[in-house]
Design a protein around this motif. Structure first.
Motif, PDB file in Angstrom:
ATOM      1  N   TRP A 290      -2.459  -1.447  10.760  1.00  0.00           N
ATOM      2  CA  TRP A 290      -1.331  -0.835   9.585  1.00  0.00           C
ATOM      3  C   TRP A 290      -0.999   0.857   9.802  1.00  0.00           C
ATOM      4  N   SER A 291       0.241   0.745   9.247  1.00  0.00           N
ATOM      5  CA  SER A 291       0.533   2.461   9.136  1.00  0.00           C
ATOM      6  C   SER A 291      -0.245   3.219   8.517  1.00  0.00           C
TER       7      SER A 291
ATOM      8  N   GLY B 241       7.786  -6.438   0.959  1.00  0.00           N
ATOM      9  CA  GLY B 241       7.536  -5.777  -0.227  1.00  0.00           C
ATOM     10  C   GLY B 241       8.736  -6.014  -1.421  1.00  0.00           C
TER      11      GLY B 241
ATOM     12  N   SER C 246      -4.325   2.549   4.520  1.00  0.00           N
ATOM     13  CA  SER C 246      -2.858   2.839   4.616  1.00  0.00           C
ATOM     14  C   SER C 246      -2.413   3.214   3.278  1.00  0.00           C
TER      15      SER C 246
ATOM     16  N   ASN D 159       1.372  -0.307   1.154  1.00  0.00           N
ATOM     17  CA  ASN D 159       0.853  -1.404   2.221  1.00  0.00           C
ATOM     18  C   ASN D 159      -0.483  -1.795   1.894  1.00  0.00           C
ATOM     19  N   GLU D 160      -1.326  -1.353   1.137  1.00  0.00           N
ATOM     20  CA  GLU D 160      -2.464  -1.727   0.780  1.00  0.00           C
ATOM     21  C   GLU D 160      -2.536  -2.988  -0.048  1.00  0.00           C
TER      22      GLU D 160
ATOM     23  N   LEU E  94       0.413  -4.858  -0.372  1.00  0.00           N
ATOM     24  CA  LEU E  94       0.944  -5.770   0.297  1.00  0.00           C
ATOM     25  C   LEU E  94      -0.113  -6.809   1.157  1.00  0.00           C
ATOM     26  N   TYR E  95      -0.980  -6.071   1.940  1.00  0.00           N
ATOM     27  CA  TYR E  95      -2.021  -6.454   2.631  1.00  0.00           C
ATOM     28  C   TYR E  95      -2.892  -7.573   1.858  1.00  0.00           C
TER      29      TYR E  95
ATOM     30  N   ALA F 296       3.825  -4.218   9.603  1.00  0.00           N
ATOM     31  CA  ALA F 296       2.321  -3.494   9.210  1.00  0.00           C
ATOM     32  C   ALA F 296       2.412  -2.187   9.425  1.00  0.00           C
ATOM     33  N   GLN F 297       2.928  -1.876  10.375  1.00  0.00           N
ATOM     34  CA  GLN F 297       2.925  -0.473  11.055  1.00  0.00           C
ATOM     35  C   GLN F 297       4.274   0.482  10.347  1.00  0.00           C
TER      36      GLN F 297
ATOM     37  N   GLY G 275       4.730   2.038   3.821  1.00  0.00           N
ATOM     38  CA  GLY G 275       5.309   1.371   2.486  1.00  0.00           C
ATOM     39  C   GLY G 275       6.439   1.952   1.844  1.00  0.00           C
TER      40      GLY G 275
ATOM     41  N   LYS H  28       9.531   0.551   3.073  1.00  0.00           N
ATOM     42  CA  LYS H  28       9.800  -1.128   2.895  1.00  0.00           C
ATOM     43  C   LYS H  28      10.283  -0.887   1.413  1.00  0.00           C
TER      44      LYS H  28
END
Length: 598
Positions: free
Chosen positions: A202-203, A348, A440, A444-445, A447-448, A488-489, A492, A495
């Motif tokens: 991930w980013s 997102g 991340s 993003n966290e 979303l994971y 993933a990279q 957030g 997104k």
């Protein structure tokens, strides 16, 4: 789509009739062909839809290994998948682009390996008792084995009530487990071991962000390739069209690759806000023929028991019954459908713009002088504002964001007959390990964690079971391996993008569609099926609700406080408070319990 199942009996040869029973119970997942393989203590079976691209019936062997494979891989055949596993083990799975669930038996080690792809759209369950092991694509076949008990896992009830589902590897049945997505379960006579084989990249917060133009170009290319892969094959392919960003993007790319495919939209009788009109306009704009599938409320009631029975687990939402009816109506006209599921969790959507605004406020607080932060947090403790207490870098974990919040700890104290089942810290217990797997930015966290829970245990679970029972294969362009890895990279903030004072969800998809569909169709709120079903309980569904509440109170007094269940019903009907989600959670659990354990 295939149905896989098997038995291992270390004490004697597995009983053929039990293996045949497991195979027959998975028949709806592959009615065109069936195969079985037995060697030593292992008996494997597989049901397959030949017309959906599977040209060889399973199980298959490679060297000494036996494999039952339910897959739709776009980079490798099943034989190549088996070869990769034998030669490289879990490391070889990273080369695969597609979805799969696999059972592999090593007769030399006398070990059974069960593993699933990262997307989690193909299910796999297992159970072990003494010297016996069994696995299956679905839970109900396992419950037909004479040595498997139908016993409620009471320790997981609080998780079910909080999230409206239980996360893998747990299930609500004692001794029955789900193989988590991206994991492998290793079973022997003496032990069981769970290992994670897939590790997403991930980013990171300090990584250089790609340009927005590069992101848009790459996502457009990957989306095009993803749709192209899923259109391939002899069978006609349709698209489930809501008129939202995800399904509209899929339809756009499909129309650039071939003649416009047929599209299908479901509408529920009495729904004030329907997706059907938007879907029809999108479909017409792109030259496709849209078919609106009407679901009447009478059909909903008639299908309720059958839809809940086929799940093997409680349906997370009543919308799953509508899905079940939809696929049942489509099974004579189409066998492959593309679905937009996964777009919200990958790019997102859902409530992420609202969460992004809260995260931004937490970031502002984190940048204040220490004394100012301390004063704000003291005030927050007095007022109970938990957002202000959450740390910016760990916002999702501190706020236990993972999916729906149905019955929180105080609610479970009220509703559960045994306070020992409340488990007040269940959300943190379940979600913290997931947050610890990723480093991340806060968006993003979250979303994971949504991908690990909400997507797999809710959206994909009900879609898989209801479509499989109608012989329809769903394919998910938004869950293409290459697309998910690239997404993933992306930070957030790219997104869920800030435009002026507002946050815009799924910004890359929205931007790509900016010149492809009219603005009035592009910028509109997402709608769901559940709200009309909540309202239905107030109107024509009053009698249905009363029957379910009476059943819960009469049959489950050892689990639920009847007076509290009736209070939820009374307040909902009088309009004091919308308890729709809570009532449906109890009703769907009750229906599962009655069909499975009672």
């Amino acid at each position: 789509m295939s149905g896989i199942a098997g038995l291992i009996d270390y004490s004697s040869l597995p009983l053929q009739e039990q293996g045949q029973m497991l195979s027959a119970a998975n028949a709806h997942r592959g009615t065109d062909d069936r195969g079985a393989y037995s060697k030593g203590p292992a008996l494997f079976s597989q049901r397959t839809f030949i017309s959906l691209g599977h040209d060889r019936k399973g199980p298959i062997t490679h060297e000494e290994w036996i494999f039952s494979i339910d897959s739709r891989c776009y980079s490798h055949s099943n034989e190549q998948l088996a070869k990769l596993w034998v030669e490289r083990g879990p490391a070889g799975l990273e080369e695969l682009n597609g979805t799969f669930s696999v059972a592999a038996w090593n007769p030399l080690e006398k070990k059974l390996y069960l593993f699933r792809s990262m997307d989690g759209s193909r299910p796999l369950f297992w159970t072990k008792r003494g010297s016996k092991i069994a696995f299956s694509s679905e839970i109900p076949p396992l419950l037909r084995l004479p040595w498997v008990k139908k016993e409620l896992a009471l320790e997981h009830l609080a998780e079910q009530l909080s999230f409206r589902y239980v996360h893998a590897p747990r299930t609500l049945l004692q001794g029955i487990y789900s193989v988590p997505a991206g994991h492998v379960v290793i079973l022997s006579k003496e032990s069981s071991e769970l290992r994670k084989w897939h590790h997403s990249v991930w980013s990171s917060i300090d990584s250089k962000s790609p340009s927005t133009n590069d992101i848009l170009d790459q996502i457009d290319t990957l989306m095009h390739q993803s749709v192209e892969r899923r259109l391939a094959g002899k069978d006609p392919v349709g698209i489930l069209l809501s008129g939202g960003l995800d399904s509209s993007s899929i339809l756009y790319h499909a129309c650039t690759l071939q003649d416009p495919p047929p599209t299908f939209t479901v509408s529920l009788e009495g729904a004030i806000q329907s997706e059907a009109s938007f879907a029809a306009r999108i479909s017409k704009l792109m030259g496709a023929e849209n078919h609106e599938i009407h679901v009447r409320k009478k059909e909903f009631i008639e299908a309720f028991d059958e839809a809940t029975l086929c799940m093997g687990q409680p349906l997370p939402t009543a919308a799953g019954v509508v899905q079940f009816i939809l696929f049942k109506k489509l099974r004579s006209s189409i066998r492959v459908l593309l679905s937009g599921d996964g777009g919200d969790e990958v790019f997102g959507g859902r409530s992420m713009p609202y969460l992004a605004a809260r995260i931004a406020r937490a970031k502002q607080i984190s940048q204040l002088p220490y004394l100012a932060q301390r004063m704000i947090r003291k005030a927050a403790q007095k007022t109970g504002n938990r957002d202000l207490l959450a740390r910016y870098a760990q916002f999702g974990m501190d706020r236990s964001i993972g999916a729906s919040r149905i019955f929180l700890a105080p609610d479970r104290v009220d509703i559960l007959s045994d306070t020992g089942l409340v488990r007040p810290g269940i959300r943190k217990t379940v979600l913290t390990p997931m947050y610890q797997e990723i480093d991340s930015d806060p968006i993003n966290e979250i979303l994971y964690v949504w991908q690990r829970g909400w997507l797999i245990e809710d959206s994909l679970m009900r879609a898989d079971r209801s479509s499989a029972h109608s012989g329809i294969e769903l394919r998910y362009p938004m869950l293409d391996t290459s697309l998910m890895r690239y997404a993933a990279q992306i930070p957030g903030s790219l997104k869920v993008y800030r435009e002026n004072l507002d946050y815009v969800g799924k910004w890359p998809l929205r931007r790509l569609l900016h010149k492809r569909i009219p603005q009035q169709l592009l910028n509109r709120p997402k709608r769901t099926w559940l709200q009309p079903l909540d309202r239905w309980l107030l109107e024509e569904g009053k009698t249905f609700l009363q029957r379910q509440v009476d059943g819960i109170c009469n049959d489950l007094p050892h689990l639920f406080v009847g007076s509290m269940v009736k209070r939820l019903q009374k307040e909902h009907i009088k309009g004091v408070r919308n308890h729709g989600l809570r009532l449906w959670t109890l009703i769907l659990f009750y229906k599962w319990w009655k069909n499975t354990i009672y």
